[in-house]
Scaffold this active site. Structure first.
Site: not given
Lengths: 231, 78
Positions: A128-130
């Protein structure tokens, strides 16, 4: 470390950024955790299906908050510890963004190293939210990072934020993130296996002690770093 | 006199790195004051506040979600 309501933590960050931009403070730091929630960058709230996704997440027990920093959707909760560092940065260095990420991640990586855990920066597919300035351990995301920059007289006021995984996110968390994207109509899939929490990186009988030492070291560094300096 | 509203050149290293305009906070044709927050751009999960470099009427030349690079002109103020 302080346990705060998420709304209060976000308000603290906004107030300190305003203090620094207004010349009333030079730096600030806070190590904190909060209740279970989702946090989205404000830009995501302008997506046409955001309201539907927001409502469904809220009904499922995941209230959605908006934050000022960039990035993407993230979970919050008691198994996550956040480090907020705010400071001034000079103009004209041409590497401000990268330097700020290194400044933010340095105390975290040092604390990991003290615990015998090797880390690096890098993107992780399926996380997530890389981002390029994730802190990764064994190719999995341990911490995510983001920033906000505000011009001030001759300098920039910088808000940086890192979220560290104390436990690897469970399937319910990952399902919630994927459901949110699905409801928004965004084609993105998050995988639990792309992440790793501190407690999965240490010996079973050492978990509590390691976690305590890890957080104390970061808190000490953050406190020292943000304290007023005598010139 | 026309003043360009530019993506700052000195905030990140990589000349080829793309940013995106995430939000215009002032509308096309509106009067803006020097120093007012008028737009936000995002690069590498970092949100940058863009302030008006002059007083005047804003003309937006790059829209929300447009891709921009360091030094790009995203609007003008006259």
């Amino acid at each position: 470390m302080r346990e705060l309501a998420l709304a209060d933590a976000l308000e603290w960050e906004a107030a300190r950024l305003a203090d620094i931009a207004g010349g009333r403070a030079g730096a600030a730091a806070l190590l904190w955790s909060c209740e279970r929630a989702l946090v989205a960058p404000a830009s995501l709230s302008r997506h046409p299906n955001f309201k539907r996704a927001y409502s469904r997440a809220n009904e499922a027990g995941w209230p959605v908050h908006l934050r000022a920093t960039g990035g993407d959707l993230v979970p919050q909760g008691p198994e996550i510890v956040n480090l907020s560092l705010l400071f001034r940065a000079p103009l004209g260095t041409a590497s401000g963004l990268e330097d700020a990420y290194r400044q933010l991640t340095s105390p975290i990586r040092e604390a990991l190293s003290q615990a015998g855990i090797s880390s690096c920066h890098g993107s992780v597919a399926g996380a997530f939210c890389d981002g390029r300035f994730n802190i990764t351990v064994m190719g999995r995301k341990f911490a995510g990072t983001a920033q906000r920059w505000r011009p001030m007289a001759g300098e920039m006021a910088v808000q940086t934020h890192a979220m560290m995984l104390i436990r690897t996110p469970d399937e319910n968390t990952i399902t919630t993130l994927n459901r949110f994207y699905f409801d928004c109509g965004i084609k993105r899939v998050i995988h639990a296996s792309a992440h790793v929490g501190l407690q999965d990186l240490v010996q079973l009988d050492e978990k509590k002690a390691t976690q305590h030492r890890f957080l104390c070291m970061i808190a000490d560094r953050a406190h020292f770093w943000s304290a007023p300096r005598l010139s | 006199m026309v003043t360009d509203v530019k993506v700052p050149r000195d905030l990140w290293q990589d000349d080829g790195m793309e940013a995106v305009i995430t939000n215009w906070l002032a509308s096309d044709g509106s009067n803006v004051r020097k120093g007012a927050l008028i737009a936000e751009i995002m690069v590498e999960k970092s949100q940058f506040e863009v302030t008006a470099p002059a007083d005047g009427v804003l003309t937006i030349t790059k829209q929300d979600n447009d891709i921009v690079r360091k030094g790009d002109v995203i609007g003008t103020i006259a």
